[in-house]
Design a protein around this motif. Structure first.
Motif, short mmCIF file in Angstrom:
data_model
loop_
_atom_site.label_atom_id
_atom_site.label_comp_id
_atom_site.label_asym_id
_atom_site.label_seq_id
_atom_site.Cartn_x
_atom_site.Cartn_y
_atom_site.Cartn_z
N THR A 1 2.01 1.55 -9.43
CA THR A 1 0.86 1.28 -10.29
C THR A 1 0.36 2.54 -11.00
OG1 THR A 1 -0.70 1.57 -8.44
CG2 THR A 1 0.10 -0.68 -8.90
N LEU B 1 0.82 -1.21 0.00
CA LEU B 1 0.00 0.00 0.00
C LEU B 1 0.86 1.27 0.00
CD1 LEU B 1 -2.87 -0.94 2.48
CD2 LEU B 1 -3.05 -0.60 0.01
N LEU B 2 1.97 1.23 0.74
CA LEU B 2 2.84 2.40 0.84
C LEU B 2 3.38 2.79 -0.54
CD1 LEU B 2 4.37 4.47 2.61
CD2 LEU B 2 6.18 2.76 2.85
N TRP C 1 2.00 12.66 0.47
CA TRP C 1 1.21 11.56 1.02
C TRP C 1 -0.01 11.28 0.16
CZ3 TRP C 1 2.50 8.75 5.39
CH2 TRP C 1 3.56 9.25 6.14
N HIS C 2 -0.37 9.99 0.09
CA HIS C 2 -1.60 9.56 -0.56
C HIS C 2 -2.37 8.69 0.44
CE1 HIS C 2 0.01 10.91 -4.44
NE2 HIS C 2 1.14 10.33 -4.07
N THR C 3 -3.63 8.46 0.15
CA THR C 3 -4.43 7.65 1.06
C THR C 3 -3.81 6.26 1.26
OG1 THR C 3 -6.45 8.76 0.33
CG2 THR C 3 -6.72 6.65 1.46
N THR C 4 -3.33 5.67 0.17
CA THR C 4 -2.73 4.34 0.27
C THR C 4 -1.43 4.36 1.08
OG1 THR C 4 -1.71 4.75 -1.90
CG2 THR C 4 -3.74 3.43 -1.85
N SER C 5 -0.67 5.44 0.97
CA SER C 5 0.59 5.51 1.73
C SER C 5 0.33 5.65 3.22
CB SER C 5 1.46 6.66 1.22
OG SER C 5 0.82 7.90 1.34
N LEU D 1 -2.34 4.46 4.79
CA LEU D 1 -2.76 3.12 5.22
C LEU D 1 -1.56 2.17 5.28
CD1 LEU D 1 -6.05 2.73 3.13
CD2 LEU D 1 -5.86 3.10 5.60
N GLY D 2 -0.65 2.32 4.33
CA GLY D 2 0.52 1.45 4.30
C GLY D 2 1.42 1.62 5.51
N TRP E 1 2.07 1.71 -3.45
CA TRP E 1 1.06 1.45 -4.46
C TRP E 1 1.01 2.53 -5.54
CZ3 TRP E 1 -1.67 -2.72 -5.69
CH2 TRP E 1 -2.76 -2.57 -6.54
N HIS E 2 1.04 3.78 -5.12
CA HIS E 2 0.95 4.90 -6.06
C HIS E 2 2.14 4.90 -7.02
CE1 HIS E 2 1.10 9.09 -7.52
NE2 HIS E 2 -0.20 9.07 -7.36
#
Length: 295
Positions: free
Chosen positions: A138, A131-132, A264-268, A270-271, A134-135
């Motif tokens: 992908t 998740l960290l 920062w992103h939402t996935t990061s 959460l990661g 992911w951005h």
């Protein structure tokens, strides 16, 4: 109380060294920078102990030399290389998985039981890393991130094996302070040999920020930070000492956000949360009917 102070010092020091490493990247050859760091740290360590009348030869050199290879040379070549490819805070998060590697290596080197929580923690930690990154892997694919992840993982493996060598030193009556002092000097010699083999120029640091980063990494990050950490290894064991990795990535990511512009992103988010959770699971006792409780 003393263990608490050692813990807090290790978290704060190692949470801030990653940004100092980033300030050294790109101005001087990477291996030369690591050589400067441990050459200076080892010299200060040995001279300081000699001045205090506490310098002594290790009772056995074998594990001190192996510790030098793993903790004071090759692992940092990997970490510096990883920081070349991606923000320093992300490198620190991968490094936080040392808790998992330590548990596995404690099984390999000391025959300690590999408990079910290690597998659970490992799965959570890997999901957190997915998740960290992911951005970057992908949405906006960057091959440099893959290279950085590979280098950071290799550095973490070296670090974990170095932890095992530190425990071996303690078993053979070599204190962390003595092992660190001689280990950093030996590590500097290993690095110097690599510099000569690579024919890398021993250039002078070109900027004041590099000099201040070097002094901080050598004095605080290496001499003080490794001593506090390995004292925790000797007192609490390698798995519990690695609990410091739960918190210092938060400090490192904060520094990366402030000074490197990490976005920062939402996935990061959460990661990072899952990675920290994975570390917390490592230090919880699992009961079949009651679930997890803090160890």
């Amino acid at each position: 109380m003393q263990n608490s102070l050692l813990f807090a010092a290790t978290v704060l020091i190692w949470g801030t060294t990653w940004i100092a490493i980033a300030w050294q990247i790109g101005t001087v050859d990477l291996v030369v920078s690591v050589f400067y760091r441990f050459g200076l740290a080892g010299l200060i360590f040995v001279l300081g102990l000699a001045a205090l009348g506490r310098l002594e030869k290790p009772k056995t050199w074998r594990f001190v030399i192996l510790q030098a290879f793993c903790l004071f040379s090759f692992n940092f070549i990997c970490f510096y290389q990883a920081t070349f490819f991606m923000p320093s805070g992300l490198v620190s998060v991968i490094f936080s998985l040392a808790t998992i590697f330590n548990a596995v290596n404690a099984r390999l080197f000391f025959g300690e039981n590999l408990r079910p929580r290690t597998l659970v923690a490992g799965i959570i930690g890997v999901l957190g890393l997915v998740l960290l990154f992911w951005h970057d892997l992908t949405i906006s694919f960057d091959v440099n991130v893959l290279l950085g992840m590979a280098w950071a993982t290799a550095g973490t493996v070296f670090f974990s094996v170095g932890n095992m060598m530190s425990r071996k030193n303690t078993q053979h009556g070599v204190t962390p302070i003595i092992a660190n002092a001689w280990g950093m000097c030996i590590g500097a010699l290993i690095l110097l040999a690599l510099v000569i083999l690579r024919q890398a120029p021993l250039t002078l640091p070109p900027t004041s920020s590099y000099v201040w980063a070097l002094l901080y990494l050598a004095l605080v990050g290496s001499v003080v930070g490794f001593t506090t950490y390995l004292l925790l290894v000797a007192r609490l064991g390698s798995d519990r000492a690695a609990y410091t990795t739960v918190l210092f990535p938060v400090v490192a990511l904060l520094m990366s956000t402030l000074f490197e512009g990490y976005q920062w992103h939402t996935t990061s988010v959460l990661g990072v949360g899952l990675t920290i959770l994975g570390n917390l699971v490592m230090f919880s006792k699992w009961h079949p009917r009651r679930g997890f409780s803090h160890a």
